[in-house]
Scaffold this motif. Structure first.
Motif, short mmCIF file in Angstrom:
data_model
loop_
_atom_site.label_atom_id
_atom_site.label_comp_id
_atom_site.label_asym_id
_atom_site.label_seq_id
_atom_site.Cartn_x
_atom_site.Cartn_y
_atom_site.Cartn_z
N ILE A 478 13.98 -10.13 2.76
CA ILE A 478 12.66 -10.81 2.05
C ILE A 478 12.27 -10.05 0.82
N PRO A 479 11.87 -10.86 -0.05
CA PRO A 479 11.56 -10.29 -1.35
C PRO A 479 10.38 -9.19 -1.11
N LEU A 480 10.21 -8.16 -1.84
CA LEU A 480 9.18 -7.31 -1.90
C LEU A 480 7.87 -7.84 -1.63
N TRP A 481 7.70 -8.97 -2.49
CA TRP A 481 6.22 -9.40 -2.61
C TRP A 481 5.86 -10.26 -1.68
N LYS A 482 7.09 -10.54 -0.71
CA LYS A 482 6.79 -11.32 0.50
C LYS A 482 6.73 -10.55 1.82
N GLN A 483 7.02 -9.39 1.62
CA GLN A 483 7.02 -8.31 2.98
C GLN A 483 5.46 -7.93 3.24
N GLU A 485 4.09 -5.49 4.75
CA GLU A 485 3.70 -4.15 4.00
C GLU A 485 3.36 -4.32 2.77
N ALA A 486 4.24 -4.81 1.88
CA ALA A 486 4.02 -4.75 0.48
C ALA A 486 2.69 -5.57 0.50
N ILE A 487 2.37 -6.74 0.85
CA ILE A 487 1.41 -7.68 0.46
C ILE A 487 -0.04 -6.67 1.13
N GLU A 488 0.22 -5.93 2.29
CA GLU A 488 -1.19 -5.12 2.65
C GLU A 488 -1.36 -3.96 1.37
N PHE A 489 -0.20 -3.54 1.14
CA PHE A 489 -0.39 -2.22 0.20
C PHE A 489 -0.98 -3.01 -1.26
N GLY A 490 -0.56 -4.30 -1.53
CA GLY A 490 -0.97 -4.87 -2.85
C GLY A 490 -2.48 -5.32 -2.72
N LYS A 491 -3.04 -5.61 -1.65
CA LYS A 491 -4.32 -5.96 -1.45
C LYS A 491 -5.25 -4.81 -1.40
N GLU A 492 -4.71 -3.72 -0.88
CA GLU A 492 -5.56 -2.44 -1.01
C GLU A 492 -5.48 -1.71 -2.47
N LEU A 493 -4.33 -1.92 -3.02
CA LEU A 493 -4.43 -1.48 -4.32
C LEU A 493 -5.38 -2.28 -5.42
N LEU A 494 -5.27 -3.41 -5.05
CA LEU A 494 -6.02 -4.59 -5.98
C LEU A 494 -7.44 -4.21 -5.73
N LYS A 495 -8.04 -3.87 -4.31
CA LYS A 495 -9.24 -3.70 -4.25
C LYS A 495 -9.74 -2.30 -4.99
N TRP A 496 -8.85 -1.49 -4.94
CA TRP A 496 -9.16 -0.10 -5.65
C TRP A 496 -9.49 -0.50 -7.02
N LEU A 497 -8.20 -1.03 -7.80
CA LEU A 497 -8.30 -1.46 -9.04
C LEU A 497 -9.40 -2.22 -9.53
#
Length: 579
Positions: A478-483, A485-497
């Motif tokens: 599965i691509p990294l952007w579809k995993q 865990e990666a999606i959850e981390f991206g959402k958390e990072l986007l929130k803080w950014l």
């Protein structure tokens, strides 16, 4: 020179800046207008709210699914119970599931289970607890049937493969007439989890469960279907009729897997792990043979003969001749006798002739032979005798009952492919080398011993050597952007950014200009000054910049023009001698 140097001293200087932080803050706020003060306070409050909100959001517990796919009635009951237990909950936007903190999922489930939640939209025997007084017999029977169907549905749902179940019972009314009596029937519909199926043994278990719960319900009258409408209750019988018993197929697979494992275990140390591929086809005999044989053999020598039974019979008969004178007189009935009739002895047979000791002589005119006594009418009449003897001997008997075993291996077919051996050429480069005849023979012998080769049984074995073509190992990752865990981390990072961006914009656009206004930098730092320049304030209050060196140089020039002799004397003194 005195007049020139006194010019900066006469200038009016600005008051000294405040040194205390509170005084400096008060002085800075006084430089802002009322509108600027309001904007500054709102910006500071917004920044503080964003930071506090982000910190609190990060400290909130992770929510996990408590229950999903609930009916509205069960969902409302569960929400009411959660509010009574003071458990925070949320709703999933996509699936409508109820979410609770992850550290309390199991605790809440146990507490709700003690309350009988969720009920799954089915009613059980708790329906009988709220019976109204004066209810009719028909309504009571209907409630009992509903409760029984609900309890059976709950029990079937406890099977790991079944997601949901519905049970329908058709119970006929009892009849006093035997011919009109009907057996109950049942229908079961199961909703299976995606990718799962029911084994024939599980289908039979559901049938027996329902049949055992309803009086006089035969197992054959229970029909089981799935959510796709496939009839599952006849699956087992069809397999048996077609000769494809799942138990037998599983046994064949186990036999083949056991042979493959033995061969692979003995070849791995020789050719290396992964350098041999083994396939086995087993022909297993599942037929049952029962044979009963009964054999007989004659008796042995005469001394060893055993007699079972013996029978002897002897008979004798006398044929009397025709008597009387031919004619009508002889055909008439005899006249009744008036005196006893006696006849003389026959043929000089006197008393005591031809008799055994102690034997009484026969009466005159009688014949005693073979136990038969008959009158003798004349000396020359015929006598018939017959003697029969039957002897039954014992005969040896052997009964043999033979029953063949099930699951005998009739034949094994084994195919083995071995990869080339790794080697190096003269230059030290890694290459692959084919196996020679001796190595192939060694592998062939090892495989024969491992599989239990039998020529009489008709086993076959084929060993080949060929280079393995593994190809490109393309793993479906599965691509990294579809995993997840990666999606959850991206959402958390986007929130803080996003929070950091909003705070940065407020600081740069609102707070920083206000601070510049409140605390302006010194004049010498704001303006681009040349080295040696001084800032003084004129009598009019105008701030001007002057260069003390240039000012003194101009004054010296004016003095030289006005009094050159005095300037010359001063220069002579600087040079150290009078001229």
């Amino acid at each position: 020179m005195a007049a020139a140097t006194d010019t900066p001293a006469d200038a009016v200087q600005a008051p000294p800046p405040a040194t205390k932080p509170l005084d400096r803050l008060r002085e800075g706020l006084n430089r802002l207008t009322n509108q600027q003060k309001i904007i500054l306070m709102v910006a500071i409050a917004a920044v503080a709210a964003l930071i506090v909100g982000a910190v609190l959001a990060s400290r909130q517990p992770d929510y996990k699914v408590l229950f999903s796919n609930l009916s509205e009635k069960d969902g409302g009951a569960i929400i009411a119970s959660l509010e009574q237990l003071n458990v925070p909950y949320r709703f999933a936007d996509s699936s409508g599931a109820i979410l609770v903190p992850s550290n309390r999922v199991h605790e809440v489930r146990l507490r709700l289970a003690s309350q009988g939640l969720p009920k799954g939209g089915l009613v059980g025997f708790e329906l009988m607890e709220n019976q109204k007084f004066g209810i009719s017999q028909f309504a009571e029977q209907v409630n009992y049937q509903r409760a029984l169907e609900g309890e059976l549905s709950r029990t079937i749902q406890s099977v790991a493969t079944v997601e949901g179940a519905r049970v329908h019972l058709a119970i006929p009314k009892p009849s006093v007439f035997v011919r009109e009596e009907q057996k109950p029937t049942a229908s079961v519909m199961v909703s299976l989890y995606p990718g799962r199926t029911l084994e024939p043994a599980q289908v039979a278990g559901i049938q027996h469960l329902v049949a055992s719960s309803v009086p006089q319900l035969p197992t054959a009258n229970v029909t089981v279907i799935d959510q796709q409408g496939n009839l599952l209750s006849q699956l087992k019988s069809k397999l048996i009729e077609a000769g494809l018993d799942p138990t037998q197929l599983k046994y064949v697979s186990e036999v083949e897997a056991a042979v493959i494992k033995r061969i692979d275990d003995i070849l791995s140390p020789v050719v290396g792990p992964g350098n041999a591929r083994v396939q086995v086809a087993a022909d297993v005999d599942f037929s049952q043979n029962e044979q009963t044989a009964e054999s007989y053999r004659p008796n042995g020598s005469p001394p060893d003969i055993s007699i079972r039974s013996q029978q002897t019979s002897e008979t004798a008969s006398v044929n009397p001749p025709a008597q009387g004178v031919p004619g009508a007189l002889s055909n008439q009935p005899p006249v009744p006798a008036t005196a006893p009739l006696t006849q003389p002895n026959v043929g000089g047979t006197g008393a005591g002739q031809g008799l055994a000791p102690g034997q009484q002589p026969p009466p005159p005119g009688k014949l005693d032979a073979a136990g038969v006594t008959a009158p003798i009418y004349s000396a020359g009449q015929p006598v018939n005798t017959r003697k029969d003897s039957t002897i039954n001997y014992e005969v040896d008997r052997t009964i043999r009952h033979t029953k063949g075993s099930i699951g005998n291996i009739r034949r094994l077919s084994v195919a083995v492919v071995v990869n080339n051996r790794p080697d190096k050429d003269k230059g030290g480069k890694a290459i692959e080398r084919a196996l020679n005849e001796q190595e192939l023979k060694q592998i062939n012998d090892l495989v024969r011993e491992a599989m239990g080769y039998s020529k009489d049984r008709g086993d076959t074995l084929s060993v080949a050597n060929a280079p393995f073509n593994l190809g490109d190992k393309t793993t479906l990752e599965i691509p990294l952007w579809k995993q997840p865990e990666a999606i959850e981390f991206g959402k958390e990072l986007l929130k803080w950014l996003a929070v950091a961006g909003i705070v940065l914009i407020i600081i740069l656009m609102v707070i920083r200009p206000a601070l510049k206004t409140m605390f302006p930098p010194p004049a010498e730092e704001e303006e681009d000054e040349e080295p040696g320049m001084e800032t003084i304030e004129d009598e009019d209050g105008t701030i001007v910049q002057i260069n003390p060196f240039e000012q003194k140089l101009a004054e010296a020039r004016e003095l030289a023009k006005a009094n050159p002799k005095a300037v010359a004397n001063i220069i002579k003194d600087w040079m150290g001698g009078g001229v």
